[in-house]
Design a protein around this motif. Sequence first.
Motif, PDB file in Angstrom:
ATOM      1  N   GLY A  64       0.612  -1.249  -0.096  1.00 17.64           N
ATOM      2  CA  GLY A  64      -0.328   0.023   0.105  1.00 17.64           C
ATOM      3  C   GLY A  64       1.254   0.832   0.092  1.00 17.64           C
ATOM      4  N   ALA A  65       2.272   1.245  -0.020  1.00 17.39           N
ATOM      5  CA  ALA A  65       2.730   2.445  -0.231  1.00 17.39           C
ATOM      6  C   ALA A  65       3.089   3.266  -1.461  1.00 17.39           C
ATOM      7  CB  ALA A  65       4.101   1.704  -0.579  1.00 17.39           C
ATOM      8  N   GLU A  66       3.508   4.688  -1.124  1.00 13.25           N
ATOM      9  CA  GLU A  66       2.518   5.543  -2.374  1.00 13.25           C
ATOM     10  C   GLU A  66       3.812   4.848  -3.258  1.00 13.25           C
ATOM     11  OE1 GLU A  66       0.701   9.052  -0.838  1.00 13.25           O
ATOM     12  OE2 GLU A  66       2.486   8.630   0.693  1.00 13.25           O
ATOM     13  N   VAL A  67       3.626   5.531  -4.523  1.00 19.10           N
ATOM     14  CA  VAL A  67       4.768   5.618  -5.808  1.00 19.10           C
ATOM     15  C   VAL A  67       5.268   6.537  -6.293  1.00 19.10           C
ATOM     16  CG1 VAL A  67       5.067   3.740  -7.630  1.00 19.10           C
ATOM     17  CG2 VAL A  67       3.841   2.630  -5.811  1.00 19.10           C
ATOM     18  N   ALA A  68       6.305   6.499  -7.229  1.00 18.60           N
ATOM     19  CA  ALA A  68       6.217   7.931  -7.908  1.00 18.60           C
ATOM     20  C   ALA A  68       7.112   7.384  -9.195  1.00 18.60           C
ATOM     21  CB  ALA A  68       7.410   8.537  -7.816  1.00 18.60           C
ATOM     22  N   ALA A  69       6.684   7.781 -10.310  1.00 20.83           N
ATOM     23  CA  ALA A  69       7.382   6.617 -11.519  1.00 20.83           C
ATOM     24  C   ALA A  69       6.979   8.044 -12.453  1.00 20.83           C
ATOM     25  CB  ALA A  69       6.755   5.504 -11.763  1.00 20.83           C
ATOM     26  N   CYS A  70       8.047   7.809 -13.982  1.00 25.59           N
ATOM     27  CA  CYS A  70       7.899   9.140 -14.545  1.00 25.59           C
ATOM     28  C   CYS A  70       7.554   7.993 -15.496  1.00 25.59           C
ATOM     29  CB  CYS A  70       9.698   9.134 -14.984  1.00 25.59           C
ATOM     30  SG  CYS A  70      10.933   9.386 -13.905  1.00 25.59           S
ATOM     31  N   HIS A  71       7.397   8.953 -17.103  1.00 22.01           N
ATOM     32  CA  HIS A  71       7.015   8.140 -18.216  1.00 22.01           C
ATOM     33  C   HIS A  71       8.125   8.031 -18.879  1.00 22.01           C
ATOM     34  CE1 HIS A  71       5.814   9.260 -22.640  1.00 22.01           C
ATOM     35  NE2 HIS A  71       5.551   8.042 -22.186  1.00 22.01           N
ATOM     36  N   GLN A  72       8.789   7.221 -19.104  1.00 20.86           N
ATOM     37  CA  GLN A  72       9.882   7.106 -19.172  1.00 20.86           C
ATOM     38  C   GLN A  72      10.216   7.032 -20.800  1.00 20.86           C
ATOM     39  OE1 GLN A  72      10.509   3.740 -16.156  1.00 20.86           O
ATOM     40  NE2 GLN A  72      11.078   2.490 -18.398  1.00 20.86           N
ATOM     41  N   LEU A  82       9.735   4.530  -5.428  1.00 22.19           N
ATOM     42  CA  LEU A  82      10.171   5.014  -6.829  1.00 22.19           C
ATOM     43  C   LEU A  82      10.319   4.326  -7.526  1.00 22.19           C
ATOM     44  CD1 LEU A  82      13.902   7.657  -5.920  1.00 22.19           C
ATOM     45  CD2 LEU A  82      11.086   7.889  -5.902  1.00 22.19           C
ATOM     46  N   GLY A  83      10.052   3.727  -8.591  1.00 17.96           N
ATOM     47  CA  GLY A  83      10.091   3.158  -9.260  1.00 17.96           C
ATOM     48  C   GLY A  83      10.313   2.921 -10.587  1.00 17.96           C
ATOM     49  N   VAL A  84      10.937   2.027 -11.823  1.00 21.62           N
ATOM     50  CA  VAL A  84      11.700   2.612 -13.135  1.00 21.62           C
ATOM     51  C   VAL A  84      11.079   1.164 -13.610  1.00 21.62           C
ATOM     52  CG1 VAL A  84      12.850   4.163 -12.828  1.00 21.62           C
ATOM     53  CG2 VAL A  84      13.758   1.559 -13.090  1.00 21.62           C
ATOM     54  N   ARG A  85      10.695   1.408 -14.510  1.00 21.33           N
ATOM     55  CA  ARG A  85       9.909  -0.128 -15.622  1.00 21.33           C
ATOM     56  C   ARG A  85      10.711  -0.408 -17.025  1.00 21.33           C
ATOM     57  NH1 ARG A  85       6.977   2.822 -15.343  1.00 21.33           N
ATOM     58  NH2 ARG A  85       6.472   4.155 -17.253  1.00 21.33           N
ATOM     59  N   THR A  86      11.722  -1.864 -16.790  1.00 24.37           N
ATOM     60  CA  THR A  86      12.503  -2.109 -17.945  1.00 24.37           C
ATOM     61  C   THR A  86      11.578  -3.930 -18.150  1.00 24.37           C
ATOM     62  OG1 THR A  86      13.702  -3.792 -16.526  1.00 24.37           O
ATOM     63  CG2 THR A  86      14.140  -0.983 -16.963  1.00 24.37           C
ATOM     64  N   ALA A  87      12.082  -3.418 -19.897  1.00 22.14           N
ATOM     65  CA  ALA A  87      11.900  -5.110 -20.951  1.00 22.14           C
ATOM     66  C   ALA A  87      13.665  -5.478 -21.063  1.00 22.14           C
ATOM     67  CB  ALA A  87      10.995  -4.974 -21.505  1.00 22.14           C
ATOM     68  N   ASP A  88      14.413  -5.035 -21.254  1.00 24.18           N
ATOM     69  CA  ASP A  88      15.568  -5.052 -21.824  1.00 24.18           C
ATOM     70  C   ASP A  88      16.432  -4.288 -21.365  1.00 24.18           C
ATOM     71  OD1 ASP A  88      15.213  -7.370 -23.292  1.00 24.18           O
ATOM     72  OD2 ASP A  88      14.807  -6.436 -24.698  1.00 24.18           O
TER      73      ASP A  88
END
Length: 233
Positions: free
Chosen positions: A53-61, A92-98
Amino acid sequence: MESGLFHRASDLERAFLVLAGFTDRHTPVPSSPDHGGRVEDLGLALDRMGLPGAEVAACHQVHGARVFRVWGPAWPAGDGDALVTTVPGLVLGVRTADCVPVLLAGPGGVAAVHAGWRGTAAGVVHAAVEALSAATGQPAGAFRAALGPAVGPCCYAVGPEVVDALAHVAPPEVFVASTGVDLRAVVLHVLASLGVAARIAVPACTACDERFHSWRRDGRAAGRQAALVALRP
Ligand SMILES: [Zn+2]
């Protein structure tokens, strides 16, 4: 390495009061916050991280070098590829595939970085270290970094324009292998040149290892893994 679910960056967690790690394909992750992805969809990942339930920050990468300093939840914080905070409990979160996910931690601050070849060549890793330094008042030598799952040189044959671009931040002998380019070697070189101690927390090649999402392997159907970091609340 732990099998499945949440691969902890235990080096960072031992050194600082942080929670940090990487999901794999067993945990759903919204592909983009501004294309229908909802922050609530990170629920399972946050459970596994240990901050339900934590608060999250992420960007439009966007494969650039812009870094956001954030003080609260933001989804998206804007067009950029790295986030820094000094706020305990904010994930803090970032999303990756490769591309290479990089988590940074130091006394009183953390950062998450999405480092593909374009962003790495544009200086996103350097920019994130500088921003963390500015936010915490600590020198780069006080930080540690953990690299997550990314495409390996075994599966990353690229054109000469990629090698030329990356040569701006690391000498080719550091990252050019017979089968392709080693993006994590470029990131490790940049971090070492800044004085940041860095380890590869998850050595898997995303394209070889079916536990992970891979753009090279799965194309448009590829999902994303999340790299998550937070100061302990
Ligand atoms: Zn591979």
